[in-house]
Write an enzyme that holds these catalytic residues in place. Structure first.
Site: not given
Lengths: 546, 458
Positions: A66, A69, A100, A199
Site C-alpha cells: 500500500c 508501505a 526491509r 513514494h
C-alpha cells in the site's frame, strides 16, 4: 487450484503462455489482465504499449502493498536520525519495523532510531472521538525522550477517514519545540494503487520540509546526490566505498542510511544521480527546477553497469583527474569481478531467470543476469508505471486516472536566491552531443528479447502458471512469493530484501550476487524432491531378501 | 548500541506513545487462524497493504507460502464502502483459486467506514456468487481493538458458525489449541490420541504451515480442520479451550449456540499446565491415562531435577502473548526460576492478576504489565538486570545491548528456524523448552567463565 504436475512446455509460444494465463479468469478480469501482459517486440524506436499503474482487481492475490508501505516503509524507513512516528492502530508500525533490511551506521555516538518502532496505537475511542490530541501527546513524549532533530508523522487508513488534521498538529508541535522539525505524511494505505503513490507522497514532503534547510557548503570537488538507493543489505555502503575511492562526494543519499542533514543539504550538490527512478524521478526534476542541478540515470547493479555509471558521472564533471581516477578504480576492481564471473559462468551460462519486482529493480538486475550469461525470459514490475516499461519519453502521453490525480504534484519554481544552473546551456548541449543523456531513463521493454513476456502486477496465480509452463532456473520476487515458487522445485531469490544476502550493488555486490545465484541454481536440494521408492515404486515380493 | 536511545530512567508513564510494541493488530491473527481450516483462503477486507503485511510477516515466521486475498480498497471504496470490492473478490476467488471456504476478516479501514460483513455475505449468497457447497465466513477484526491475539480469537469464534446440532453426539472432544505452532497442534493431537480420546481440533495449521517440499505446490495443503469436522463440532461431548485469550470465546459460543459444554484451561506449556490438560482429557473421556504419556511426564520431571542446579533463582524477563506467558511463567516458577519482568502488549487486567498469583511466593518483586511494550521491558531490565530473556526475535536487540542470553519463543521468530517442527507444548515440548533454556544459560557460562573456571563436565 489444482496441484502442479503438468510438464514444462518444451517449446513455449508466448501467445500460448499468455492465453493459458488468462484462461481461468472471469471475462472482465481476463480483459483487464490481457492489457498488462505484453509479448515483447523489440521494435526500433518504439515498444508496444502496456497498461500499468492501474488498480489491482479485488480477490486477485497481488504482490503489491500500500501507499503507507511506500512512504514509511520504503522512503522514510531507512533514514536514521528522524524519529518515525506512525499515527494509527499498532499493526502498520509493527510490520514496517526492521523488516526491509535497511542497514545503518551511525558510528558510536550518532543518532540512530531505525531499531525503534513508534506508534500512537490508536484505540476505538480515538477512532470515535478523533486522534489529534493523542498524536500531539505522542509527539511530545517522543521529543521529551529522545530530543531528535526531526519527527516524521505517518497517517494510516483510519486517520484519513476520521479526518485527523495531522499536518496542523505537526506544524503546531514544530513551532512549540523550536529545535525540532515536525511534519506529516498523508500516506493512508487506500490511496493510489500501490506503493508507488507512497513514494511520491514521501518525497514531496521531504522536498517541501527538509531539502534546502542547510545552505552550508560541504567540502568536496565532485558533489553529487544519489537518489533512489535504500541501502538494503548494505548496497549504499558499497556504492559509497566506490565513490570515496573515486573522489566523488555523496552529499545525500535518498534515502539509505540517510540523515536529516543530508536531505537538508541536498541542494548544494552539483549532480543528481538517479538510481531507482520509479520512486524518485520527480525529486530529481524538482531539484533541477528549483536549484538548477541536472540529473542523469545511473545503475550500480551489475559490475559493467557500475563502471558505466561511474564514467557517466566523471564525464559530467569533465575533469581529467576524475576521469583518470574512475578508470583506475574500474581497472582495480574488475579483475576480482572477472575472476568470479568466469568461474560462475561455467555453471550459469544459458540458464533462465524471471523477475517481478519493484519499479526499476527488474531492469537493473537484468544486467547482473546478463553478466552471468543468464537470459531473462519474463519480467515485470510490482508498482511500475508505463515509463518504467517503455522509457521516459512516454510520460507526456500517460493517461492521468482518478487514482493518480489524487496524488499531489508540487508546483516548483526556481529559487529566487539559490537557483544556480550547474552547467551553461552550451555545456549541457556539448555533453548531450557527446552522448550523456540527461533527464532520461530507458524502459525495461527495449532491453528484453523478442517474444519474452513482460507482465505488470503479476499475481500468485500467474506466477505459478508461468513457472509451471516455462520452468525458469530461477525466479525473483518478494518474500510473499518465495515459498510457493520453491515448493515447485524452482529456487527463488528475493530481490526486495535479498533474503539474508547482499550487498549486490557495485563491484563487490556483483561478486556476491554471482555467488548467490550460483549457489541457488546449482543447489543439490532441488534434486531431492522424490524419494527413491517414488521414482521406482514397483515391488517384486514381500519380505524376501534380494 | 542498537537501542542506544533507551534511557534507564522511567520518569513518567507514557500516555500516548507506544515504542517497540509487544503486540500487532487483529487481522494477522484472523489470517493465521483461517489457515487452519482445510481448503480455506483467508481474505482481508481492506487496503491491499494490510494483506501484504500479514502475508509477509506470517511467511517470514513460518517459512511457508501464505495465500490470502484482499479487497484492494481504493480511495473511492473507502468513501462509498467496500461492498462492491468484496462481492467482486468473492466471485474472483471462487473462480480462480477454488477454495472450499473464504474466511473474511475486516480491517481498521472497513470497520471505520462501517462495512457490514453479514449483509455483504448475504448479498453474495443471494446473487449466486457463492457456489453450491462452498462457504464464506467472516469475523470482525478492527485493528484498533485488542491485538493479534484478539483477531485470532475472533476468527476461531466465527468458525463455530459451521457447528451443527444433529441431536446425536459424536463421541468426540473439541480442542481449541489457540495460537500455537503447527508442531504444537500436531503434538496436542498426538497426546489426545495417546490418552485414547477422539478429538476435533480447530483451527489446525499442522500439515498446512509445515508442509513438505516435493516439487508440487498445493495452494491448499492436506492439513487443516475440515468443514465436516467443524460442522460436527456442534455434536461433540465438550470443548477444551486452551487459553482464555485465544480460545475461550469460541468455546463459550459453542456452549451457547450448540449446548456443547466447555472447560477453559491454560495452554499446556510446562509440567503443571500439561498435567491439567491431560487430567481434563482423561476425565471427560472417562479413560485411564496411558503408560506412554505417564512415561513422558516422568522424563520431563527427571530432566527438571537434572538441570535444577542451573535454573535455581535465575531471573528471567518475558515478553509475548497472555496465554503463553501465563503458562510459561508457571513453568519457570515450577522449576525455581524467577520471572521478574513480564510484559504483554495485549490488553487484559486478568493477565496481571494471574501472573501475580503465580509468582506470589517468589523471593523477588515482579514487574508485570498488560498493554505494555518492549521499550518499558528494556527499561525494567536496565534497572533490575536478568539472567535470561524469553520472547520473539525483536528481543535480540535488547539481549545484545544488555548482554543477556535469549531464548526465542513466541511470535514472530524471524531469525531462527525449527519452531514449526519442534513442539513446545506438552511433556515432550517441555523437554525442548528446558533444553533451549539450559543451552542459552550454559553457552553464556562457557563464554564468560575465566580459563581456570572453565569446565568440561557441567
Amino acid at each position: 487450484m489444482a496441484t502442479m504436475t503438468k510438464k514444462k512446455m518444451v517449446q513455449w509460444d508466448p501467445a500460448d503462455v499468455k492465453a493459458e494465463l488468462l484462461s481461468k479468469y472471469p471475462p472482465k478480469v481476463a480483459r483487464k489482465r490481457a492489457k498488462q501482459i505484453m509479448i515483447n517486440e523489440a521494435l526500433e524506436n518504439e515498444t508496444p504499449e502496456i497498461t500499468a499503474n492501474v488498480r489491482t482487481t479485488p480477490g486477485i492475490i497481488t504482490m503489491r502493498g500500500c501507499t503507507y508501505a511506500g512512504c514509511k516503509g520504503v522512503i522514510m524507513g531507512p533514514t536514521r536520525d528522524i524519529v518515525n512516528l506512525v499515527h494509527g492502530p499498532i499493526g502498520c508500525s509493527f510490520y514496517a519495523w526492521l523488516t526491509r533490511r535497511n542497514q545503518t551506521d551511525a558510528g558510536p555516538d550518532g543518532d540512530n532510531f531505525i531499531n525503534y518502532c513508534m506508534s500512537t496505537d490508536m484505540q476505538d475511542s480515538d477512532i470515535i472521538f478523533g486522534g489529534e490530541k493523542k498524536l500531539a501527546q505522542a509527539i511530545q513524549e517522543a521529543y521529551d525522550l529522545f530530543h531528535p532533530k526531526s519527527i516524521a508523522v505517518f497517517a494510516t487508513c483510519p486517520v484519513g477517514l476520521i479526518g485527523d488534521d495531522i499536518h496542523t498538529v505537526a506544524k503546531n508541535m514544530k513551532e512549540k519545540f523550536g529545535d525540532c522539525n515536525v511534519y506529516a505524511f498523508s500516506c493512508e494505505g487506500y490511496k493510489g494503487v500501490s506503493q508507488s503513490a507512497g513514494h511520491h507522497i514521501a518525497n514531496n514532503q521531504v522536498f517541501r520540509h527538509i531539502v534546502g534547510e542547510n545552505d552550508e557548503e560541504k567540502p568536496g570537488k565532485f558533489k553529487i546526490n544519489l537518489l533512489g538507493e535504500y541501502n538494503i543489505g548494505g548496497d549504499g555502503f558499497e556504492i559509497d566505498r566506490i565513490f570515496n575511492k573515486c573522489g566523488i562526494t555523496n552529499i545525500a543519499t535518498f534515502s539509505g542510511n540517510s540523515t536529516y542533514d543530508q536531505f537538508a543539504s541536498a541542494h548544494t550538490a552539483d549532480l543528481n544521480a538517479v538510481m531507482c527512478h520509479r520512486s524518485i524521478n520527480y525529486v530529481a526534476d524538482m531539484l533541477e527546477t528549483k536549484y538548477g542541478i541536472p540529473w542523469i540515470k545511473v545503475n550500480f547493479i551489475g559490475a559493467e553497469a557500475t563502471a558505466k555509471s561511474l564514467r557517466k558521472i566523471a564525464e559530467y564533471f569533465g575533469d581529467k583527474e576524475l576521469i583518470d581516477t574512475v578508470e583506475a578504480v574500474i581497472a582495480e576492481e574488475m579483475p576480482a569481478v572477472d575472476e568470479v564471473v568466469s568461474d560462475v559462468r561455467i555453471r550459469t551460462d544459458g540458464k533462465t531467470a524471471m523477475m517481478f519486482v519493484g519499479g526499476s529493480r527488474a531492469h537493473h538486475y537484468k544486467e547482473l543476469f546478463n553478466e552471468m550469461g543468464m537470459k531473462t525470459i519474463s519480467a515485470g514490475y510490482e508498482f511500475g508505471h508505463r515509463d518504467d516499461y517503455e522509457g521516459r519519453q512516454v510520460i507526456p502521453n500517460l493517461k492521468v486516472d482518478a487514482d493518480s490525480r489524487n496524488i499531489e504534484e508540487l508546483v516548483i519554481e526556481a529559487d529566487e536566491t539559490r537557483y544556480r544552473p550547474r552547467k551553461t546551456e552550451k555545456e549541457m548541449k556539448a555533453l548531450e552531443k557527446a552522448g550523456l543523456q540527461f533527464k532520461h531513463y530507458d524502459g525495461l521493454a527495449p532491453d528484453m528479447d523478442n517474444d519474452t513476456l513482460i507482465i505488470d502486477d503479476l499475481n500468485q496465480y500467474e506466477a505459478e502458471k508461468l513457472v509451471e509452463l516455462m520452468k525458469p532456473d530461477i525466479f525473483c520476487a518478494g518474500i510473499k512469493e518465495k515459498y510457493s515458487i520453491q515448493k515447485l522445485g524452482v529456487p527463488m531469490k528475493q530481490l526486495h530484501s535479498y533474503d539474508s544476502g547482499g550487498p549486490y550493488a557495485g563491484f563487490k555486490g556483483a561478486i556476491n550476487f554471482y555467488n548467490e545465484i550460483d549457489r541457488l541454481v546449482n543447489s543439490k536440494v532441488w534434486s531431492y524432491m522424490k524419494a527413491p521408492w517414488q521414482k521406482n515404486p514397483q515391488l517384486s515380493a514381500a519380505y524376501i531378501w534380494e | 548500541m542498537l537501542l542506544r536511545h533507551t534511557p534507564k530512567e522511567i520518569p513518567t508513564e507514557r500516555k500516548a506513545l507506544t515504542i517497540n510494541p509487544a503486540k500487532t493488530c487483529q487481522p494477522i491473527g484472523a489470517m493465521y487462524a483461517a489457515l487452519g481450516i482445510h481448503g480455506c483462503l483467508p481474505h482481508s477486507h481492506g487496503s491491499q497493504g494490510c494483506c501484504a503485511y500479514h502475508r509477509s510477516a506470517l511467511t517470514r515466521h513460518y517459512k511457508e507460502p501464505i495465500s490470502a486475498a484482499t479487497s484492494s480498497f481504493t480511495e473511492g471504496a473507502s468513501v462509498f464502502g467496500g461492498q462492491a470490492n468484496l462481492l467482486q473478490a468473492i466471485n474472483n476467488i471462487f473462480t480462480v483459486y477454488e477454495p472450499d471456504v473464504i474466511a473474511v476478516h475486516t480491517t481498521c479501514l472497513s470497520e471505520t467506514i462501517g462495512d457490514d460483513l453479514k449483509q455483504i455475505r448475504l448479498k453474495a449468497q443471494n446473487e449466486g456468487k457463492i457456489p453450491e457447497g462452498k462457504y464464506v465466513i467472516g469475523a470482525p477484526t478492527p485493528s484498533y481493538v485488542g491485538s493479534h491475539v484478539t483477531g485470532f480469537s475472533n476468527m476461531v469464534k466465527s468458525m463455530t458458525e459451521f457447528a451443527e446440532t444433529t441431536g446425536k453426539k459424536n463421541g468426540k472432544v473439541n480442542i481449541i489449541p489457540g495460537w500455537v505452532e503447527p508442531a504444537d497442534m500436531e503434538e496436542i493431537k498426538r497426546m489426545a490420541k495417546l490418552t485414547g480420546v477422539k478429538t476435533i481440533l480447530f483451527p489446525d495449521t499442522s500439515g498446512v504451515l509445515n508442509a513438505p517440499l516435493t516439487g508440487e505446490y498445493k495452494m491448499f495443503p492436506d492439513g487443516g480442520t475440515t468443514v465436516a469436522e467443524l460442522k460436527s463440532a456442534g455434536d461433540s461431548v465438550g470443548t477444551l479451550a486452551l487459553g482464555e485469550w485465544c480460545s475461550a470465546d469460541a468455546a463459550r459460543e459453542l456452549d451457547k449456540k450448540n449446548k456443547v459444554p466447555c472447560n477453559v484451561l491454560d495452554m499446556p506449556f510446562g509440567l503443571k499446565a500439561t498435567d491439567r490438560f491431560v487430567d481434563a482429557l482423561r476425565k471427560i473421556a472417562g479413560v485411564t491415562v496411558s503408560d506412554e504419556l505417564a512415561l513422558e511426564r516422568g522424563q520431563l520431571v527427571d530432566l527438571i531435577s537434572d538441570m535444577h542446579q542451573y535454573f535455581y533463582h535465575k531471573k528471567v524477563a518475558l515478553v509475548g502473548d497472555p496465554d503463553q506467558l501465563i503458562s510459561m511463567t508457571e513453568f519457570l516458577v515450577s522449576i525455581d526460576m524467577c520471572p521478574v519482568h513480564i510484559i504483554t502488549g495485549t490488553p487484559g487486567k486478568k493477565f496481571e492478576k494471574r501472573i501475580r498469583e503465580i509468582t506470589k511466593d517468589m523471593p523477588f518483586e515482579v514487574n508485570v504489565k498488560a498493554k505494555g511494550d518492549m521499550f518499558l521491558l528494556h527499561q525494567w531490565m536496565k534497572n533490575d538486570p536478568v539472567d535470561l530473556l524469553i520472547g520473539n526475535s525483536y528481543c535480540k536487540y535488547m539481549a545484545r545491548d544488555e548482554d543477556v542470553p535469549l531464548v526465542r519463543w513466541g511470535f514472530p521468530i524471524l531469525d531462527r528456524q525449527g519452531h514449526q517442527y519442534f513442539p513446545t507444548v506438552g511433556y515432550k515440548g517441555g523437554l525442548r523448552l528446558l533444553e533451549k533454556i539450559l543451552e542459552a544459560l550454559l553457552d553464556r557460562k562457557d563464554r564468560d567463565d575465566p580459563e581456570e573456571k572453565f569446565e568440561l563436565v557441567l
